[in-house]
Design an enzyme around this catalytic site. Sequence first.
Site, PDB file in Angstrom:
ATOM      1  N   GLN A 132       0.890  -1.166   0.000  1.00 31.84           N
ATOM      2  CA  GLN A 132       0.000   0.000   0.000  1.00 31.84           C
ATOM      3  C   GLN A 132       0.922   1.208   0.000  1.00 31.84           C
ATOM      4  O   GLN A 132       1.491   1.567   1.031  1.00 31.84           O
ATOM      5  CB  GLN A 132      -0.921  -0.021   1.231  1.00 31.84           C
ATOM      6  CG  GLN A 132      -1.655   1.285   1.507  1.00 31.84           C
ATOM      7  CD  GLN A 132      -2.508   1.775   0.328  1.00 31.84           C
ATOM      8  OE1 GLN A 132      -3.193   1.003  -0.328  1.00 31.84           O
ATOM      9  NE2 GLN A 132      -2.443   3.057   0.030  1.00 31.84           N
ATOM     10  N   GLY A 263     -10.657   0.994   2.244  1.00 34.75           N
ATOM     11  CA  GLY A 263     -11.759   0.414   1.486  1.00 34.75           C
ATOM     12  C   GLY A 263     -11.247   0.007   0.116  1.00 34.75           C
ATOM     13  O   GLY A 263     -11.428  -1.119  -0.333  1.00 34.75           O
ATOM     14  N   GLY A 264     -10.584   0.952  -0.517  1.00 33.14           N
ATOM     15  CA  GLY A 264     -10.064   0.659  -1.844  1.00 33.14           C
ATOM     16  C   GLY A 264      -8.857   1.514  -2.140  1.00 33.14           C
ATOM     17  O   GLY A 264      -8.629   2.540  -1.491  1.00 33.14           O
ATOM     18  N   MET A 265      -8.068   1.068  -3.095  1.00 31.30           N
ATOM     19  CA  MET A 265      -6.890   1.830  -3.539  1.00 31.30           C
ATOM     20  C   MET A 265      -6.826   1.713  -5.056  1.00 31.30           C
ATOM     21  O   MET A 265      -6.826   0.606  -5.600  1.00 31.30           O
ATOM     22  CB  MET A 265      -5.639   1.265  -2.857  1.00 31.30           C
ATOM     23  CG  MET A 265      -4.360   1.967  -3.281  1.00 31.30           C
ATOM     24  SD  MET A 265      -4.340   3.711  -2.768  1.00 31.30           S
ATOM     25  CE  MET A 265      -3.421   4.444  -4.103  1.00 31.30           C
ATOM     26  N   GLU A 266      -6.749   2.896  -5.673  1.00 28.44           N
ATOM     27  CA  GLU A 266      -6.909   2.993  -7.123  1.00 28.44           C
ATOM     28  C   GLU A 266      -5.664   2.639  -7.918  1.00 28.44           C
ATOM     29  O   GLU A 266      -5.299   3.347  -8.852  1.00 28.44           O
ATOM     30  CB  GLU A 266      -7.348   4.420  -7.457  1.00 28.44           C
ATOM     31  CG  GLU A 266      -6.307   5.524  -7.165  1.00 28.44           C
ATOM     32  CD  GLU A 266      -6.343   6.115  -5.762  1.00 28.44           C
ATOM     33  OE1 GLU A 266      -6.783   5.412  -4.830  1.00 28.44           O
ATOM     34  OE2 GLU A 266      -5.932   7.279  -5.609  1.00 28.44           O
ATOM     35  N   HIS A 290     -15.858   4.605  -7.109  1.00 31.97           N
ATOM     36  CA  HIS A 290     -14.872   5.588  -6.640  1.00 31.97           C
ATOM     37  C   HIS A 290     -13.469   5.265  -7.187  1.00 31.97           C
ATOM     38  O   HIS A 290     -12.819   6.123  -7.791  1.00 31.97           O
ATOM     39  CB  HIS A 290     -14.871   5.608  -5.108  1.00 31.97           C
ATOM     40  CG  HIS A 290     -13.887   6.556  -4.514  1.00 31.97           C
ATOM     41  ND1 HIS A 290     -14.231   7.829  -4.129  1.00 31.97           N
ATOM     42  CD2 HIS A 290     -12.562   6.423  -4.249  1.00 31.97           C
ATOM     43  CE1 HIS A 290     -13.150   8.439  -3.654  1.00 31.97           C
ATOM     44  NE2 HIS A 290     -12.128   7.603  -3.720  1.00 31.97           N
ATOM     45  N   GLU A 291     -13.037   4.040  -6.990  1.00 35.85           N
ATOM     46  CA  GLU A 291     -11.677   3.685  -7.433  1.00 35.85           C
ATOM     47  C   GLU A 291     -11.567   3.740  -8.954  1.00 35.85           C
ATOM     48  O   GLU A 291     -10.543   4.147  -9.490  1.00 35.85           O
ATOM     49  CB  GLU A 291     -11.265   2.310  -6.883  1.00 35.85           C
ATOM     50  CG  GLU A 291     -11.374   2.145  -5.362  1.00 35.85           C
ATOM     51  CD  GLU A 291     -10.754   3.275  -4.548  1.00 35.85           C
ATOM     52  OE1 GLU A 291      -9.846   3.957  -5.052  1.00 35.85           O
ATOM     53  OE2 GLU A 291     -11.200   3.502  -3.403  1.00 35.85           O
ATOM     54  N   HIS A 294     -11.020   7.231 -10.148  1.00 39.80           N
ATOM     55  CA  HIS A 294      -9.635   7.689 -10.026  1.00 39.80           C
ATOM     56  C   HIS A 294      -8.826   7.437 -11.308  1.00 39.80           C
ATOM     57  O   HIS A 294      -7.761   8.032 -11.484  1.00 39.80           O
ATOM     58  CB  HIS A 294      -8.937   6.974  -8.867  1.00 39.80           C
ATOM     59  CG  HIS A 294      -9.104   7.630  -7.529  1.00 39.80           C
ATOM     60  ND1 HIS A 294      -8.777   8.942  -7.292  1.00 39.80           N
ATOM     61  CD2 HIS A 294      -9.523   7.120  -6.335  1.00 39.80           C
ATOM     62  CE1 HIS A 294      -8.990   9.221  -6.003  1.00 39.80           C
ATOM     63  NE2 HIS A 294      -9.457   8.132  -5.404  1.00 39.80           N
ATOM     64  N   GLU A 313      -9.291  13.538  -4.547  1.00 45.01           N
ATOM     65  CA  GLU A 313     -10.445  12.897  -3.902  1.00 45.01           C
ATOM     66  C   GLU A 313     -11.773  13.630  -4.117  1.00 45.01           C
ATOM     67  O   GLU A 313     -12.816  12.991  -4.257  1.00 45.01           O
ATOM     68  CB  GLU A 313     -10.168  12.690  -2.410  1.00 45.01           C
ATOM     69  CG  GLU A 313      -8.985  11.761  -2.136  1.00 45.01           C
ATOM     70  CD  GLU A 313      -9.125  10.342  -2.697  1.00 45.01           C
ATOM     71  OE1 GLU A 313     -10.248   9.936  -3.045  1.00 45.01           O
ATOM     72  OE2 GLU A 313      -8.085   9.644  -2.807  1.00 45.01           O
ATOM     73  N   ASP A 368      -1.071  11.447   5.873  1.00 42.97           N
ATOM     74  CA  ASP A 368      -2.230  10.694   6.336  1.00 42.97           C
ATOM     75  C   ASP A 368      -3.215  11.583   7.102  1.00 42.97           C
ATOM     76  O   ASP A 368      -4.416  11.351   7.091  1.00 42.97           O
ATOM     77  CB  ASP A 368      -1.709   9.623   7.309  1.00 42.97           C
ATOM     78  CG  ASP A 368      -2.351   8.288   7.046  1.00 42.97           C
ATOM     79  OD1 ASP A 368      -2.791   8.082   5.911  1.00 42.97           O
ATOM     80  OD2 ASP A 368      -2.420   7.474   7.988  1.00 42.97           O
ATOM     81  N   TYR A 376     -12.624  14.971   0.427  1.00 42.87           N
ATOM     82  CA  TYR A 376     -13.588  14.126  -0.270  1.00 42.87           C
ATOM     83  C   TYR A 376     -14.921  14.863  -0.466  1.00 42.87           C
ATOM     84  O   TYR A 376     -15.352  15.103  -1.584  1.00 42.87           O
ATOM     85  CB  TYR A 376     -13.851  12.847   0.534  1.00 42.87           C
ATOM     86  CG  TYR A 376     -12.706  11.847   0.518  1.00 42.87           C
ATOM     87  CD1 TYR A 376     -12.757  10.730  -0.293  1.00 42.87           C
ATOM     88  CD2 TYR A 376     -11.592  12.007   1.329  1.00 42.87           C
ATOM     89  CE1 TYR A 376     -11.733   9.793  -0.315  1.00 42.87           C
ATOM     90  CE2 TYR A 376     -10.551  11.080   1.314  1.00 42.87           C
ATOM     91  CZ  TYR A 376     -10.628   9.976   0.493  1.00 42.87           C
ATOM     92  OH  TYR A 376      -9.600   9.062   0.475  1.00 42.87           O
ATOM     93  N   ARG A 550      -9.988  -3.057   8.381  1.00 41.34           N
ATOM     94  CA  ARG A 550     -10.202  -1.829   7.603  1.00 41.34           C
ATOM     95  C   ARG A 550     -10.360  -0.659   8.569  1.00 41.34           C
ATOM     96  O   ARG A 550     -11.313  -0.601   9.351  1.00 41.34           O
ATOM     97  CB  ARG A 550     -11.456  -2.001   6.734  1.00 41.34           C
ATOM     98  CG  ARG A 550     -11.772  -0.786   5.917  1.00 41.34           C
ATOM     99  CD  ARG A 550     -12.964  -1.056   5.039  1.00 41.34           C
ATOM    100  NE  ARG A 550     -13.412   0.156   4.380  1.00 41.34           N
ATOM    101  CZ  ARG A 550     -14.559   0.265   3.734  1.00 41.34           C
ATOM    102  NH1 ARG A 550     -15.372  -0.778   3.655  1.00 41.34           N
ATOM    103  NH2 ARG A 550     -14.898   1.399   3.167  1.00 41.34           N
TER     104      ARG A 550
END
Length: 607
Positions: A132, A263-266, A290-291, A294, A313, A368, A376, A550
Site C-alpha cells: 500500500q 476500502g479501496g486503492m486505485e 470511486h476507485e 480515479h 479525492e 495521512d 472528499y 479496515r
Amino acid sequence: MTAGDVHSYSNPHEVRVCHLDLELTIKFSERVLRGAVGLTLERVLPGVDTLVLDTRDLVILGVESGAPGAVATVDCCLGEPDPILGAPLSIRLPADASTVRIRYETRPQSSALQWLTPSQTAGKRHPFMFTQSQAIHARSWIPLQDSPGVRVTYTARVTTPPGLRAVMGAAHDPDVAPDDVPTFRFRMPQPIPSYLIALAVGELAFEPLGTRAGVYAEPSVLEAATREFDDIEAMIAATEGVYGAYQWGRYDVLVLPPSFPFGGMENPRLTFATPTILAGDKSLVSLIAHELAHSWSGNLVTNATWSDFWLNEGFTVYIERRIIEAVFGRARAEMESVLGRRRLASELEVLAPADTCLRIDLTGRDPDEGMTHVPYEKGALFLCRLEETVGRDRFDEFLLQYFETFAFRSISTQEFVSFLDRTLGTEETFVSADVDVDAWLTEPGLPLDAPEPRSERLSRCEAQGQQWLARSLPAADLAASRWTTQEWLHFFSTLPSDLSADRLAELDAATGVATTGNAEVAHAWLLLTITTGYRAADEQLERYLVENGRRKLIQPLYEALVSTPDGHARARAIYRTARPGYHPISVDTIDEVVGDVATPPPVRTCD
Ligand code: BES
Ligand code: ZN
C-alpha cells in the site's frame, strides 16, 4: 526537499527519475523483498552530481552507476531517519551517468508491506503479501523519488514461491511461464506517480467480467466477488461516455484479505479492494465506482503534492456519484450524497479550522492526517456548486477538457484555478461572479452557497425512525419497510446516543439487523451498541474487530469503546488479540486510540 513537496527529500528539479526496472524476490520466511531497482535518469539541470532518493526502513546493499559500458560502484550515504519522512539516500553521480542500479532489501517492518500468515487468508493454505504505497510508503519498498509530482514508467520481474501468483497495477507481460520458481513480468508503459506502484502475492484466481474487466481474489472468494462486481463494464462505459476514453487498457479488481487497511486503492489497471464491500446485494459498490473514477481524477491528472489531495479525492467523489447515478439511478446517488454530507458535518465539528480548508498545509505532518472527509466531501460539494452554476452540460465539457489538458500530469490547486479561470471565466454565469472560488479553497468550514444534497428516501426513512423512537411505530414495521443499506446507515446515524439498551434489544429482535452480513451496517449497529451500553453484542463486536482490519470501520469502534466507563480495558484486551493481524497503517492509528498493547519492538539502528 522537492520544490513544493514537503514530503520528499528528493531532487527531481535537478535530476529526475523517469523509469524504474524492478527485480524482486518475495521472501515470506524472512518477510522481506530482496532485489534491485534500475533507475533511468533525466538531467534537468547540468552539472548535478548528486541524486537524492527517498527511503524508509530499507537496507541498501550496493549502488552502481556510470555511462553505458563504464558502470561501477558509486558512493552513497543514507541520512538520519525522520519519523515521518524516512531517510534520504544521496548517491554520487558520475558526470555522464544516465542510470543508477541499487541492490537492496526491505525490512519486516516496512510500512507499505503487510505479510499475512496462511491463517489470515480465506484459503488458510498459503501466505499472502501486498503493498500500500499511498501516501508516502512507496519509499519503504523501493528507493525512489517519492513525490506525486514525479511520474515514472516501469518494468518489473517478481519471483514468488511456487503455487503463488504475483499481480501488479500494471500490464502483465504475456510470456509468463510459471515454473518451479515462477517469475512474473510486468510493464507499466504510462507514466505514473510512485504512490500508485503496487504489488500483491498470494493464492489468487481470476475471473473475467467482460472483455476488459475482471476480478482477482482468493479462490473461495472469487464467485461472490464476481457477482458483486457484475456492473463494472457498465460503470466504465458510463464514465467514458462523459469524461473521455479509459486510458489504461484493462480494469481489474483485486479483492484482498480483510486486513487491507482501506476500502479501496486505485492502483492503475488493478484496484485493490477490501472484502468488506462484498455485501451480496451490490449495495456497497460505490467504492468500486470511486476507485474506477480515479482512473481519470488522480491517476490521469494527479495532485502535485499532498496539500492538493482534494484534487484527487474531491473530483473522484463527484465522478463516483455521477457513475452511481448513471448505473444505479438518481435515488441511490442522492442517498449517498446525503450520507456523505452528514459525515462531513460531523467531522467539521471536531476538526481544527485549518484542517477544514480544501488546500491544507501539511508541513511537518504525516500526509495521512489530511485524509479526512474534507477533501472528499467538501471537494465534491465545490464541484457540485460549479456544476449548478454553469449547468451540467457545460460542466461535463469542462471536466472532459480538464482531463485532456492535464492527462498524465501532476498539477497544483493553483493550476486548477488558472484553468477554471481560463475555461469558465468568460461564461455569463461565471463562476467568479457567483462562486467565491478562493473562499472554497482557502477558507475553513463550508461556504454559505454550499449545495445541500437531499434524498426523499432518506427523509422518509428518518421520519419512520423518529416514529419508532416516539413509540408510535413498532420495530417490526421498520423491518417491513425493506430498507436498503443506505437507509439503515442513515437510520442508525440519526439515533441518539443515549438510547436505552432495551430499545436496542427491541431492534435486534424485530429486525435481525444485528446478524447482518453487511460490514457497514454491522459497523453502524456495533457503534450504537457501544454508545448505548447494549452488552448482548459484546461477542459480535470482538469478532468484528479481530476479523476486520479496515481502518475506517474499526477506528470509530475503538474510539467509542475507550470513552465508555469500562471500555478502555475491553478495548485493550480485544486489541491485544487483533493487533498482530492488522496492517501497519491501522496499527499506527489504533495504537494512538487504545495505547500500544504490544511488547516494545527492538530499537532500530540506521546502517
Ligand atoms: N486513494 C484513496 C485511499 C488512500 C488515500 C490511501 C490516502 C492512502 C492515503 C482511495 O481512493 C479512497 O479514497 N478510499 C476510500 C474509499 C472511498 C469510497 C471513499 C477508503 O478506503 O475508505
Ligand atoms: Zn479516493
